[in-house]
Scaffold this motif. Structure first.
Motif, PDB file in Angstrom:
ATOM      1  N   LEU A 213       0.842  -1.181   0.000  1.00  0.00           N
ATOM      2  CA  LEU A 213       0.000   0.000   0.000  1.00  0.00           C
ATOM      3  C   LEU A 213       0.886   1.243   0.000  1.00  0.00           C
ATOM      4  CD1 LEU A 213      -2.365  -1.282   2.805  1.00  0.00           C
ATOM      5  CD2 LEU A 213      -3.057  -0.951   0.439  1.00  0.00           C
ATOM      6  N   SER A 214       0.427   2.281  -0.625  1.00  0.00           N
ATOM      7  CA  SER A 214       1.167   3.543  -0.631  1.00  0.00           C
ATOM      8  C   SER A 214       1.101   4.175   0.761  1.00  0.00           C
ATOM      9  CB  SER A 214       0.565   4.504  -1.656  1.00  0.00           C
ATOM     10  OG  SER A 214       0.964   5.824  -1.411  1.00  0.00           O
ATOM     11  N   SER A 215       2.252   4.446   1.341  1.00  0.00           N
ATOM     12  CA  SER A 215       2.270   5.041   2.684  1.00  0.00           C
ATOM     13  C   SER A 215       1.615   6.414   2.674  1.00  0.00           C
ATOM     14  CB  SER A 215       3.701   5.133   3.213  1.00  0.00           C
ATOM     15  OG  SER A 215       4.516   5.901   2.346  1.00  0.00           O
ATOM     16  N   GLN A 216       1.804   7.176   1.590  1.00  0.00           N
ATOM     17  CA  GLN A 216       1.183   8.502   1.509  1.00  0.00           C
ATOM     18  C   GLN A 216      -0.339   8.396   1.479  1.00  0.00           C
ATOM     19  OE1 GLN A 216       3.642   7.488  -0.499  1.00  0.00           O
ATOM     20  NE2 GLN A 216       5.354   8.915  -0.178  1.00  0.00           N
ATOM     21  N   THR A 230     -10.050   3.964  15.565  1.00  0.00           N
ATOM     22  CA  THR A 230      -9.495   3.789  16.907  1.00  0.00           C
ATOM     23  C   THR A 230      -8.078   3.245  16.819  1.00  0.00           C
ATOM     24  OG1 THR A 230     -11.691   3.366  17.850  1.00  0.00           O
ATOM     25  CG2 THR A 230      -9.783   2.613  19.123  1.00  0.00           C
ATOM     26  N   ILE A 231      -7.922   2.141  16.102  1.00  0.00           N
ATOM     27  CA  ILE A 231      -6.618   1.497  15.933  1.00  0.00           C
ATOM     28  C   ILE A 231      -6.431   1.164  14.461  1.00  0.00           C
ATOM     29  CG2 ILE A 231      -5.141  -0.472  16.552  1.00  0.00           C
ATOM     30  CD1 ILE A 231      -5.727   1.226  18.964  1.00  0.00           C
ATOM     31  N   ALA A 232      -5.234   1.385  13.944  1.00  0.00           N
ATOM     32  CA  ALA A 232      -4.881   0.946  12.595  1.00  0.00           C
ATOM     33  C   ALA A 232      -3.585   0.152  12.706  1.00  0.00           C
ATOM     34  CB  ALA A 232      -4.690   2.138  11.653  1.00  0.00           C
ATOM     35  N   ARG A 233      -3.530  -0.995  12.022  1.00  0.00           N
ATOM     36  CA  ARG A 233      -2.336  -1.838  12.060  1.00  0.00           C
ATOM     37  C   ARG A 233      -1.842  -2.068  10.646  1.00  0.00           C
ATOM     38  NH1 ARG A 233      -3.927  -6.833  13.621  1.00  0.00           N
ATOM     39  NH2 ARG A 233      -1.889  -7.488  14.359  1.00  0.00           N
ATOM     40  N   VAL A 234      -0.587  -1.695  10.417  1.00  0.00           N
ATOM     41  CA  VAL A 234       0.025  -1.836   9.098  1.00  0.00           C
ATOM     42  C   VAL A 234       0.803  -3.144   9.057  1.00  0.00           C
ATOM     43  CG1 VAL A 234       1.588  -0.808   7.404  1.00  0.00           C
ATOM     44  CG2 VAL A 234       0.215   0.670   8.898  1.00  0.00           C
ATOM     45  N   GLY A 235       0.544  -3.967   8.038  1.00  0.00           N
ATOM     46  CA  GLY A 235       1.178  -5.277   7.929  1.00  0.00           C
ATOM     47  C   GLY A 235       2.627  -5.206   7.478  1.00  0.00           C
ATOM     48  N   GLU A 236       3.288  -6.334   7.528  1.00  0.00           N
ATOM     49  CA  GLU A 236       4.692  -6.436   7.146  1.00  0.00           C
ATOM     50  C   GLU A 236       4.895  -5.944   5.713  1.00  0.00           C
ATOM     51  OE1 GLU A 236       8.257  -9.768   7.592  1.00  0.00           O
ATOM     52  OE2 GLU A 236       6.161 -10.406   7.464  1.00  0.00           O
ATOM     53  N   GLY A 239       2.074  -4.466   3.281  1.00  0.00           N
ATOM     54  CA  GLY A 239       1.226  -5.235   2.386  1.00  0.00           C
ATOM     55  C   GLY A 239      -0.217  -5.391   2.832  1.00  0.00           C
ATOM     56  N   SER A 240      -0.566  -4.895   3.996  1.00  0.00           N
ATOM     57  CA  SER A 240      -1.947  -5.009   4.467  1.00  0.00           C
ATOM     58  C   SER A 240      -2.249  -3.887   5.457  1.00  0.00           C
ATOM     59  CB  SER A 240      -2.185  -6.374   5.142  1.00  0.00           C
ATOM     60  OG  SER A 240      -1.400  -6.496   6.320  1.00  0.00           O
ATOM     61  N   LEU A 241      -3.529  -3.675   5.673  1.00  0.00           N
ATOM     62  CA  LEU A 241      -3.972  -2.650   6.609  1.00  0.00           C
ATOM     63  C   LEU A 241      -5.215  -3.151   7.323  1.00  0.00           C
ATOM     64  CD1 LEU A 241      -3.791   0.334   7.677  1.00  0.00           C
ATOM     65  CD2 LEU A 241      -5.375   0.933   5.827  1.00  0.00           C
ATOM     66  N   GLU A 242      -5.202  -3.042   8.658  1.00  0.00           N
ATOM     67  CA  GLU A 242      -6.394  -3.338   9.450  1.00  0.00           C
ATOM     68  C   GLU A 242      -6.800  -2.065  10.172  1.00  0.00           C
ATOM     69  OE1 GLU A 242      -7.608  -6.772  12.505  1.00  0.00           O
ATOM     70  OE2 GLU A 242      -6.249  -5.315  13.416  1.00  0.00           O
ATOM     71  N   VAL A 243      -8.070  -1.719  10.070  1.00  0.00           N
ATOM     72  CA  VAL A 243      -8.599  -0.535  10.743  1.00  0.00           C
ATOM     73  C   VAL A 243      -9.740  -0.977  11.654  1.00  0.00           C
ATOM     74  CG1 VAL A 243      -9.841   1.626  10.431  1.00  0.00           C
ATOM     75  CG2 VAL A 243      -7.952   1.058   8.897  1.00  0.00           C
ATOM     76  N   LEU A 244      -9.653  -0.598  12.917  1.00  0.00           N
ATOM     77  CA  LEU A 244     -10.696  -0.902  13.885  1.00  0.00           C
ATOM     78  C   LEU A 244     -11.501   0.363  14.134  1.00  0.00           C
ATOM     79  CD1 LEU A 244      -8.210  -2.961  15.879  1.00  0.00           C
ATOM     80  CD2 LEU A 244     -10.503  -3.858  15.510  1.00  0.00           C
ATOM     81  N   THR A 245     -12.793   0.302  13.834  1.00  0.00           N
ATOM     82  CA  THR A 245     -13.663   1.462  13.956  1.00  0.00           C
ATOM     83  C   THR A 245     -14.813   1.147  14.911  1.00  0.00           C
ATOM     84  OG1 THR A 245     -15.003   3.051  12.695  1.00  0.00           O
ATOM     85  CG2 THR A 245     -15.042   0.775  11.937  1.00  0.00           C
ATOM     86  N   PRO A 246     -15.230   2.086  15.745  1.00  0.00           N
ATOM     87  CA  PRO A 246     -16.294   1.814  16.716  1.00  0.00           C
ATOM     88  C   PRO A 246     -17.622   1.476  16.041  1.00  0.00           C
ATOM     89  CG  PRO A 246     -15.106   3.822  17.289  1.00  0.00           C
ATOM     90  CD  PRO A 246     -14.679   3.451  15.899  1.00  0.00           C
TER      91      PRO A 246
END
Length: 305
Positions: A213-216, A230-236, A239-246
């Motif tokens: 994914l483009s960091s920008q 709330t929380i975002a986790r960037v994969g190794e 290559g992936s992105l997890e977003v936790l939203t209320p």
């Protein structure tokens, strides 16, 4: 050159205090946003909120150090953070803590005393170090039930995955329309968008089949949707992105966020090394952005040494 004045005991105690305070901020962020959604800051006392906003504004005005671009709780003192956790939030999240309120308050009082001592760089005694280690061990035990939020999550990525169990969890949060709409969001060929119910949040995950994914684009996405993330986790390698939203943000906001995530992924770039990941994705500039090596929500884990 004189011998190093910072002893191993001082450094170890500081490191543990840093981990404890960073974890507690994430925990407060998780619970406050999970229960109040976009209105979470309004649940803080007027004094705590005003003081934190003043500290952040002063840091921005000084322009001497890199301020956090988002993260009001990073400007809340530990004593105030404790008051948030054992005050308005306790009745809502105490089921996740294996401890009585009186014990937690007592142990916090000891921890804050040592934390204030360390903040002024006074030498740490063996007793001080034991107080911090004891709190870390207690926090590990107290927060163990948070592991269940991940263990019992239910995810889906296609219309056929939307089971009665999925619908039941979404119905609990008045989010039933989310199931069909998310399952129908078009993603780039080979990529995968999945969703899961995690406690009082919905996790949206986008995984690339190739490239990163483009960091920008990701940092712009997170800035644009700060009030819903709330929380975002960037994969190794990015290559992936997890977003936790209320879940409290509602169906429309969650689906809009999912579409924005997919739209932000239309640019494929080369992956970045783990050393470059932190600066490229601004992980050191955002309170709730983590690497995938950090699982949250999760119990605190004290690792000796």
């Amino acid at each position: 050159m004189p011998a190093r004045l910072c002893r191993d005991t001082d450094a170890d105690t500081y490191r543990t205090l840093f981990d404890i305070e960073a974890y507690l901020r994430l925990l407060a962020r998780w619970e406050l946003r999970g229960h109040a959604g976009r209105s979470w800051a309004g649940t803080l006392s007027a004094t705590v909120r005003s003081d934190a906003e003043s500290r952040r504004a002063q840091e921005l005005a000084d322009g001497i150090i890199d301020p956090l671009e988002s993260g009001l709780l990073s400007y809340v003192h530990l004593s105030d953070l404790k008051d948030v956790l054992v005050g308005p939030l306790w009745a809502k999240c105490s089921r996740h803590w294996r401890a009585s309120l009186d014990i937690v308050k007592s142990e916090f009082k000891k921890l804050i005393a040592v934390r204030n001592k360390v903040a002024h760089f006074r030498p740490v005694t063996d007793w001080d170090a034991k107080v911090v280690v004891r709190f870390a061990e207690d926090l590990t035990r107290w927060t163990r039930p948070y592991r269940k939020l991940r263990e019992f999550e239910v995810s889906w990525s296609a219309p056929g995955d939307v089971t009665e169990e999925v619908l039941g969890l979404l119905r609990k949060h008045s989010l039933e329309p989310v199931a069909a709409e998310l399952a129908g969001v078009a993603v780039p060929p080979g990529d995968q968008l999945s969703a899961a119910v995690v406690g009082h949040h919905v996790a949206l995950r986008l995984k690339r089949s190739a490239g990163a994914l483009s960091s920008q684009r990701v940092t712009a996405l997170l800035s644009r949707n700060e009030r819903d993330v709330t929380i975002a986790r960037v994969g190794e390698f990015g290559g992936s992105l997890e977003v936790l939203t209320p879940a409290a943000c509602g169906s429309d906001a969650i689906v809009a966020l999912a579409r924005d995530i997919v739209s932000s992924a239309d640019e494929v770039v080369e992956g970045v090394s783990s050393e470059e990941l932190v600066s490229a994705f601004g992980l050191d500039r955002h309170e709730g952005v983590l690497t995938s090596a950090v699982t949250f929500p999760d119990p605190y884990e004290y690792a000796e040494g």
